[in-house]
Design an enzyme around this catalytic site. Sequence first.
Site, mmCIF file in Angstrom:
data_model
loop_
_atom_site.group_PDB
_atom_site.id
_atom_site.type_symbol
_atom_site.label_atom_id
_atom_site.label_comp_id
_atom_site.label_asym_id
_atom_site.label_seq_id
_atom_site.Cartn_x
_atom_site.Cartn_y
_atom_site.Cartn_z
ATOM 1 N N ASN A 57 45.208 87.798 -64.651
ATOM 2 C CA ASN A 57 44.787 86.634 -63.873
ATOM 3 C C ASN A 57 44.221 87.063 -62.528
ATOM 4 O OD1 ASN A 57 45.581 84.038 -65.401
ATOM 5 N ND2 ASN A 57 47.320 85.410 -65.693
ATOM 6 N N ASP B 163 57.743 86.065 -59.710
ATOM 7 C CA ASP B 163 56.561 86.230 -60.553
ATOM 8 C C ASP B 163 55.266 85.987 -59.774
ATOM 9 O OD1 ASP B 163 55.421 87.028 -62.899
ATOM 10 O OD2 ASP B 163 56.155 85.364 -64.110
ATOM 11 N N VAL C 213 44.324 87.940 -72.831
ATOM 12 C CA VAL C 213 44.398 86.534 -72.442
ATOM 13 C C VAL C 213 44.516 86.367 -70.913
ATOM 14 C CG1 VAL C 213 46.924 86.365 -72.740
ATOM 15 C CG2 VAL C 213 45.504 84.333 -72.979
ATOM 16 N N GLY D 203 50.236 91.850 -79.023
ATOM 17 C CA GLY D 203 49.453 92.203 -77.841
ATOM 18 C C GLY D 203 50.298 93.004 -76.861
ATOM 19 N N LYS E 116 52.277 80.209 -61.786
ATOM 20 C CA LYS E 116 51.978 81.369 -60.926
ATOM 21 C C LYS E 116 50.642 81.999 -61.334
ATOM 22 C CE LYS E 116 52.955 84.644 -64.095
ATOM 23 N NZ LYS E 116 52.072 85.699 -64.577
ATOM 24 N N GLY F 244 59.656 86.014 -66.096
ATOM 25 C CA GLY F 244 59.995 86.717 -64.858
ATOM 26 C C GLY F 244 58.906 87.709 -64.491
ATOM 27 N N SER G 14 57.138 90.726 -64.689
ATOM 28 C CA SER G 14 57.272 91.787 -65.694
ATOM 29 C C SER G 14 55.932 92.128 -66.326
ATOM 30 C CB SER G 14 58.232 91.298 -66.781
ATOM 31 O OG SER G 14 57.856 90.009 -67.223
ATOM 32 N N ALA H 135 53.696 94.150 -68.705
ATOM 33 C CA ALA H 135 53.958 94.923 -69.922
ATOM 34 C C ALA H 135 53.778 96.419 -69.672
ATOM 35 C CB ALA H 135 53.002 94.458 -71.027
ATOM 36 N N GLU I 80 45.744 83.442 -69.002
ATOM 37 C CA GLU I 80 46.371 82.133 -69.217
ATOM 38 C C GLU I 80 46.064 81.121 -68.105
ATOM 39 O OE1 GLU I 80 47.883 80.892 -71.724
ATOM 40 O OE2 GLU I 80 49.273 82.268 -72.709
ATOM 41 N N THR J 28 52.393 88.898 -59.753
ATOM 42 C CA THR J 28 51.098 88.573 -60.359
ATOM 43 C C THR J 28 49.982 88.518 -59.319
ATOM 44 O OG1 THR J 28 52.406 87.229 -61.880
ATOM 45 C CG2 THR J 28 50.053 87.147 -62.156
HETATM 46 N N1 LIG Z 1 51.042 91.138 -70.566
HETATM 47 C C1 LIG Z 1 52.076 90.890 -69.767
HETATM 48 O O1 LIG Z 1 52.441 91.729 -68.926
HETATM 49 C C2 LIG Z 1 52.813 89.602 -69.881
HETATM 50 C C3 LIG Z 1 52.357 88.552 -70.653
HETATM 51 N N2 LIG Z 1 53.071 87.393 -70.718
HETATM 52 C C4 LIG Z 1 52.634 86.275 -71.540
HETATM 53 O O2 LIG Z 1 52.717 86.635 -72.917
HETATM 54 C C5 LIG Z 1 51.744 85.900 -73.680
HETATM 55 C C6 LIG Z 1 50.945 86.874 -74.526
HETATM 56 O O3 LIG Z 1 50.275 87.708 -73.613
HETATM 57 P P1 LIG Z 1 49.843 89.207 -73.902
HETATM 58 O O4 LIG Z 1 50.622 89.835 -74.969
HETATM 59 O O5 LIG Z 1 49.806 89.864 -72.604
HETATM 60 O O6 LIG Z 1 48.350 88.932 -74.394
HETATM 61 P P2 LIG Z 1 47.321 89.950 -75.008
HETATM 62 O O7 LIG Z 1 45.983 89.381 -74.752
HETATM 63 O O8 LIG Z 1 47.652 91.317 -74.564
HETATM 64 O O9 LIG Z 1 47.636 89.867 -76.581
HETATM 65 C C7 LIG Z 1 47.651 88.648 -77.249
HETATM 66 C C8 LIG Z 1 47.982 88.946 -78.701
HETATM 67 O O10 LIG Z 1 48.153 87.707 -79.404
HETATM 68 C C9 LIG Z 1 47.355 87.780 -80.577
HETATM 69 N N3 LIG Z 1 46.951 86.451 -81.006
HETATM 70 C C10 LIG Z 1 46.097 85.583 -80.424
HETATM 71 N N4 LIG Z 1 45.987 84.479 -81.164
HETATM 72 C C11 LIG Z 1 46.775 84.655 -82.248
HETATM 73 C C12 LIG Z 1 47.064 83.858 -83.386
HETATM 74 N N5 LIG Z 1 46.529 82.654 -83.543
HETATM 75 N N6 LIG Z 1 47.892 84.364 -84.322
HETATM 76 C C13 LIG Z 1 48.437 85.585 -84.164
HETATM 77 N N7 LIG Z 1 48.212 86.384 -83.110
HETATM 78 C C14 LIG Z 1 47.388 85.912 -82.166
HETATM 79 C C15 LIG Z 1 46.171 88.617 -80.170
HETATM 80 O O11 LIG Z 1 45.527 89.099 -81.304
HETATM 81 P P3 LIG Z 1 43.936 89.396 -81.264
HETATM 82 O O12 LIG Z 1 43.661 90.262 -80.107
HETATM 83 O O13 LIG Z 1 43.741 90.052 -82.566
HETATM 84 O O14 LIG Z 1 43.298 88.061 -81.123
HETATM 85 C C16 LIG Z 1 46.862 89.730 -79.392
HETATM 86 O O15 LIG Z 1 47.434 90.669 -80.242
HETATM 87 C C17 LIG Z 1 50.896 85.139 -72.646
HETATM 88 O O16 LIG Z 1 51.328 83.808 -72.580
HETATM 89 C C18 LIG Z 1 51.183 85.859 -71.331
HETATM 90 O O17 LIG Z 1 51.070 85.014 -70.203
HETATM 91 C C19 LIG Z 1 54.255 87.228 -70.040
HETATM 92 C C20 LIG Z 1 54.747 88.237 -69.272
HETATM 93 C C21 LIG Z 1 54.078 89.497 -69.134
HETATM 94 O O1 LIG Z 2 53.127 87.339 -66.371
HETATM 95 C C1 LIG Z 2 52.823 88.444 -66.021
HETATM 96 C C2 LIG Z 2 53.687 89.270 -65.153
HETATM 97 O O2 LIG Z 2 54.926 88.684 -64.926
HETATM 98 C C3 LIG Z 2 51.520 89.012 -66.457
HETATM 99 O O3 LIG Z 2 50.515 88.410 -65.728
HETATM 100 P P1 LIG Z 2 49.008 88.429 -66.240
HETATM 101 O O4 LIG Z 2 48.952 87.568 -67.463
HETATM 102 O O5 LIG Z 2 48.212 87.901 -65.107
HETATM 103 O O6 LIG Z 2 48.672 89.858 -66.559
#
Ligand SMILES: NC(=O)C1=CN([C@@H]2O[C@H](COP(=O)(O)OP(=O)(O)OC[C@H]3O[C@@H](n4cnc5c(N)ncnc54)[C@H](OP(=O)(O)O)[C@@H]3O)[C@@H](O)[C@H]2O)C=CC1
Ligand SMILES: O=C(CO)COP(=O)(O)O
Length: 345
Positions: A257, A245, A280, A10, A192, A137, A139, A141, A282, A249
């Site tokens: 969020n 964070d 997602v 993701g 957060k 932290g 950040s 993406a 969260e 956020t």
């Molecule tokens: N985005 C950001 O800026 C940040 C995110 N995070 C954290 O990182 C984590 C992931 O977030 P993020 O990448 O943004 O989320 P996204 O919604 O962008 O992507 C989630 C990814 O995980 C995949 N996925 C979901 N369920 C499964 C599974 N059972 N097996 C394999 N793959 C799976 C999804 O696939 P599909 O779509 O095909 O279901 C998708 O590719 C979260 O906890 C978020 O809080 C932390 C810091 C920054």
């Molecule tokens: O954790 C994040 C930034 O630090 C990303 O926040 P969101 O999941 O709300 O996009």
Amino acid sequence: MDKIAVLGAGSWGTALAMVLADNGHAVTLWGKRTEQINEINEYHTNKRFLPEIGLPTTIKATTNLEDALDGANSILLVVPTKAIREVCQKLNTILNRPVTIIHASKGIEPNTSKRISELIEEEISEANRDAIVVLSGPSHAEEVALRHPTTVTVASKNMEEARKVQDLFNNQYFRVYTNEDIVGVEIGGALKNIIALAAGITDGLGYGDNAKAALITRGLAEIIRLGKAIGANTQTFAGLTGMGDLIVTCTSVHSRNWRAGNLLGQGKSLDEVLENMGMVVEGVRTTQAAYHMANEIGVEMPIVNELYAVLFEGKDPKNAVDSLMSRGKRHETESVTNFISDLAE
Ligand SMILES: NC(=O)C1=CN([C@@H]2O[C@H](COP(=O)(O)OP(=O)(O)OC[C@H]3O[C@@H](n4cnc5c(N)ncnc54)[C@H](OP(=O)(O)O)[C@@H]3O)[C@@H](O)[C@H]2O)C=CC1
Ligand SMILES: O=C(CO)COP(=O)(O)O
């Protein structure tokens, strides 16, 4: 050069894979969708999650978990919290040697109130893991993928491993600090998101910056109270994974969020909001987790309680804000006095 398997294709998994590839590591990104994986391999893009971004051509992608893990020294878990157990169970059946498990997800499991490192400890046998390291932290993406200056923290009970992970990620645009307080780092990163949902709601209701500043600071007080009760180092909450964070956020349009909260404040239903987000949010499940944790431990968390009522009991967001504003009067610092004195030590 290290070989790292990034599990979760993701937004965040892809952006972190870019950082690792920029640092010269061999990165394999694992995801479930064949079309998306082919796009990464053939066109070096992941348009659904990071439109407009060209990925380093050295990043390899696969839908085959065994291939992703083949020869990897470290695994970076970055799927949503609700998928952590399932992915760890799969990992545990394939791994046959100890590897460093890094996770960058932010959440708490609702039914058990467990942090992600605790889920990893439960699902991956000791024979298959070295240290567990958390990366967290302020950040988004979208900004990391543009290589804009970003700071994060890595936390582990094993500081030697934390420093190794710091070396893996640290570069000119991605500055990495270390911290031994894994509880504080995970709690700050997870909670957060609750406050960002609330900040989105007040923005959606048309209340301005005063309300948001109030949520950030009083939200921090709630996070500190809960964190302290479960053994976090309160100083962690003044840092990147706490206040840092919260700021990013609660104030950024990149935050899913904040955006979800904003739509709720404008009158959309939770189901409608989550259906259209495509990524997602969260904070929804983490609100459930924090609500139950706070009740069990006996920690006062008024913002969490009101958000829980909005999300799960149909309370009107405006009434929730009114309830917060009409609570009994109190002294500002009584709830954070210990935190301030800890900082002064
Ligand atoms: N985005 C950001 O800026 C940040 C995110 N995070 C954290 O990182 C984590 C992931 O977030 P993020 O990448 O943004 O989320 P996204 O919604 O962008 O992507 C989630 C990814 O995980 C995949 N996925 C979901 N369920 C499964 C599974 N059972 N097996 C394999 N793959 C799976 C999804 O696939 P599909 O779509 O095909 O279901 C998708 O590719 C979260 O906890 C978020 O809080 C932390 C810091 C920054
Ligand atoms: O954790 C994040 C930034 O630090 C990303 O926040 P969101 O999941 O709300 O996009």
